[in-house]
Design a protein around this motif. Sequence first.
Motif, short mmCIF file in Angstrom:
data_model
loop_
_atom_site.label_atom_id
_atom_site.label_comp_id
_atom_site.label_asym_id
_atom_site.label_seq_id
_atom_site.Cartn_x
_atom_site.Cartn_y
_atom_site.Cartn_z
N ALA A 1 -5.61 2.23 4.22
CA ALA A 1 -6.85 1.47 4.06
C ALA A 1 -6.73 0.43 2.95
CB ALA A 1 -8.01 2.41 3.78
N ASP A 2 -6.11 0.82 1.82
CA ASP A 2 -5.94 -0.11 0.71
C ASP A 2 -4.99 -1.24 1.09
OD1 ASP A 2 -7.58 1.54 -0.79
OD2 ASP A 2 -5.91 2.53 -1.84
N PHE A 3 -3.93 -0.89 1.81
CA PHE A 3 -2.95 -1.91 2.21
C PHE A 3 -3.58 -2.91 3.18
CE2 PHE A 3 0.89 -3.42 4.48
CZ PHE A 3 1.51 -4.01 3.39
N LYS A 4 -4.37 -2.41 4.13
CA LYS A 4 -5.06 -3.30 5.07
C LYS A 4 -5.99 -4.26 4.33
CE LYS A 4 -5.48 0.08 8.75
NZ LYS A 4 -6.42 0.74 9.66
N LYS A 5 -6.74 -3.74 3.36
CA LYS A 5 -7.65 -4.59 2.58
C LYS A 5 -6.88 -5.67 1.83
CE LYS A 5 -11.38 -1.28 1.85
NZ LYS A 5 -12.10 -0.45 0.88
N GLN A 6 -5.73 -5.29 1.29
CA GLN A 6 -4.89 -6.24 0.57
C GLN A 6 -4.43 -7.36 1.50
OE1 GLN A 6 -1.44 -4.39 -1.17
NE2 GLN A 6 -0.50 -6.32 -1.69
N LEU A 7 -3.99 -7.00 2.71
CA LEU A 7 -3.54 -8.01 3.67
C LEU A 7 -4.70 -8.90 4.11
CD1 LEU A 7 -1.12 -5.91 5.92
CD2 LEU A 7 -0.51 -7.59 4.17
N GLN A 8 -5.85 -8.31 4.34
CA GLN A 8 -7.02 -9.10 4.73
C GLN A 8 -7.40 -10.06 3.61
OE1 GLN A 8 -9.45 -5.74 5.78
NE2 GLN A 8 -8.97 -5.93 7.97
N GLY A 9 -7.24 -9.65 2.37
CA GLY A 9 -7.50 -10.52 1.24
C GLY A 9 -6.54 -11.70 1.17
N GLN A 10 -5.36 -11.54 1.81
CA GLN A 10 -4.38 -12.62 1.88
C GLN A 10 -4.60 -13.51 3.10
OE1 GLN A 10 -0.49 -10.79 1.74
NE2 GLN A 10 -0.97 -9.70 -0.14
#
Length: 88
Positions: A35-44
Amino acid sequence: MKKLLAIALMASFASTAFAAAQCPAQPKDKWQKEADFKKQLQGQGYQIKKFKVSGNCYEIYGKNKDGKKVEIYFDPVSGKPVKSDIAD
């Protein structure tokens, strides 16, 4: 002879087309949380259509910030891409 060459070429292309990314095997407790990794990618700027674990990698299908289709394998510990395919 031509038939043999054609078969060899097809086999060569098939093996490269289906070659998966190689992420080093690491303990799952060191992996970033999905979940954290997905949020990070979406932030990019990534739009994630599909997210999955592929072997020892995280893999996404979706679009990058430029709207191009992507398939990217990431090291789940460092978060760095190890293999990517971006459509033109």
